[in-house]
Scaffold this motif. Sequence first.
Motif, PDB file in Angstrom:
ATOM      1  N   ALA A  52       0.831  -1.206   0.000  1.00 61.43           N
ATOM      2  CA  ALA A  52       0.000   0.000   0.000  1.00 61.43           C
ATOM      3  C   ALA A  52       0.863   1.252   0.000  1.00 61.43           C
ATOM      4  N   GLY A  53       1.977   1.221   0.734  1.00 61.39           N
ATOM      5  CA  GLY A  53       2.891   2.351   0.748  1.00 61.39           C
ATOM      6  C   GLY A  53       3.463   2.625  -0.633  1.00 61.39           C
ATOM      7  N   LEU A  54       3.843   1.575  -1.325  1.00 59.11           N
ATOM      8  CA  LEU A  54       4.364   1.738  -2.680  1.00 59.11           C
ATOM      9  C   LEU A  54       3.326   2.420  -3.571  1.00 59.11           C
ATOM     10  N   GLN A  55       2.108   1.934  -3.516  1.00 60.84           N
ATOM     11  CA  GLN A  55       1.052   2.521  -4.346  1.00 60.84           C
ATOM     12  C   GLN A  55       0.759   3.970  -3.959  1.00 60.84           C
ATOM     13  N   GLN A  56       0.629   4.227  -2.667  1.00 64.54           N
ATOM     14  CA  GLN A  56       0.297   5.574  -2.199  1.00 64.54           C
ATOM     15  C   GLN A  56       1.428   6.566  -2.476  1.00 64.54           C
ATOM     16  N   PHE A  57       2.672   6.186  -2.178  1.00 66.96           N
ATOM     17  CA  PHE A  57       3.797   7.075  -2.438  1.00 66.96           C
ATOM     18  C   PHE A  57       3.952   7.336  -3.940  1.00 66.96           C
ATOM     19  N   HIS A  58       3.749   6.287  -4.725  1.00 66.50           N
ATOM     20  CA  HIS A  58       3.924   6.437  -6.164  1.00 66.50           C
ATOM     21  C   HIS A  58       2.849   7.343  -6.762  1.00 66.50           C
ATOM     22  N   GLN A  59       1.664   7.248  -6.221  1.00 71.69           N
ATOM     23  CA  GLN A  59       0.565   8.044  -6.761  1.00 71.69           C
ATOM     24  C   GLN A  59       0.491   9.450  -6.172  1.00 71.69           C
ATOM     25  N   HIS A  60       0.826   9.597  -4.891  1.00 68.85           N
ATOM     26  CA  HIS A  60       0.604  10.879  -4.211  1.00 68.85           C
ATOM     27  C   HIS A  60       1.882  11.546  -3.708  1.00 68.85           C
ATOM     28  N   GLY A  61       3.021  10.874  -3.797  1.00 67.90           N
ATOM     29  CA  GLY A  61       4.257  11.430  -3.278  1.00 67.90           C
ATOM     30  C   GLY A  61       4.399  11.155  -1.790  1.00 67.90           C
ATOM     31  N   PHE A  62       5.583  11.452  -1.265  1.00 69.51           N
ATOM     32  CA  PHE A  62       5.831  11.200   0.151  1.00 69.51           C
ATOM     33  C   PHE A  62       4.933  12.065   1.024  1.00 69.51           C
ATOM     34  N   ASN A  63       4.913  13.356   0.753  1.00 71.09           N
ATOM     35  CA  ASN A  63       4.129  14.265   1.596  1.00 71.09           C
ATOM     36  C   ASN A  63       2.629  14.140   1.378  1.00 71.09           C
ATOM     37  N   GLY A  64       2.226  13.685   0.202  1.00 72.98           N
ATOM     38  CA  GLY A  64       0.800  13.548  -0.095  1.00 72.98           C
ATOM     39  C   GLY A  64       0.175  12.272   0.435  1.00 72.98           C
TER      40      GLY A  64
END
Length: 193
Positions: free
Chosen positions: A13-25
């Motif tokens: 989930a972290g991979l997907q979220q970071f890839h889609q929204h960035g670290f801060n997003g």
Amino acid sequence: MPQRSVREQVVEAGLQQFHQHGFNGAGVKDITDAAAVPKGSFYNHFESKEALALVVLERYGQTLRMERLQDTSVPPLDRLREHFTFLRDQITGSGYTKGCLFGNFGAEMADHSTPIRAAVHNAFTSWGALLTACIEQAQADGSIRADLKAADTALFILNAWEGTAIAARADQSMTAFDAFFSLVFDTLLTQPR
């Protein structure tokens, strides 16, 4: 089929979220919601969002098929072209919503997190070494011009790729990719006539 561990669910989930929204997003709650796990379980496996990001960067690197750059059963110039074609197809396949996570994190976090900056630096260094070896092999077999310094050329191509990925996402088109492939494979690496 065995059930995935909570840690594995959070990493994916972290991979997907970071890839889609960035670290801060991407907040911890966004990640745990996407993983369908309680927010408190995040901290059973990761000290911080930054700690997760380091694992995610490593996991992301495993998705890039870097090992194929070392497959000597394929001519080295073909390996280079196939590598960047795969990466291009990943970006276009996402509808231009995901670029290179190494580049994304490098741009977003290099000034704010020493561990993330170091991880991105190491990823680019490893990637550059694989490209360098491939270029050297192609020079040895005569498919790439021999007058280029392999390490400098690899660095240039890698930097050009990162810029291309950003431009393609901003444009939402193949224009930057077309220019990259034309200039790198049909001009820069081509044997002089």
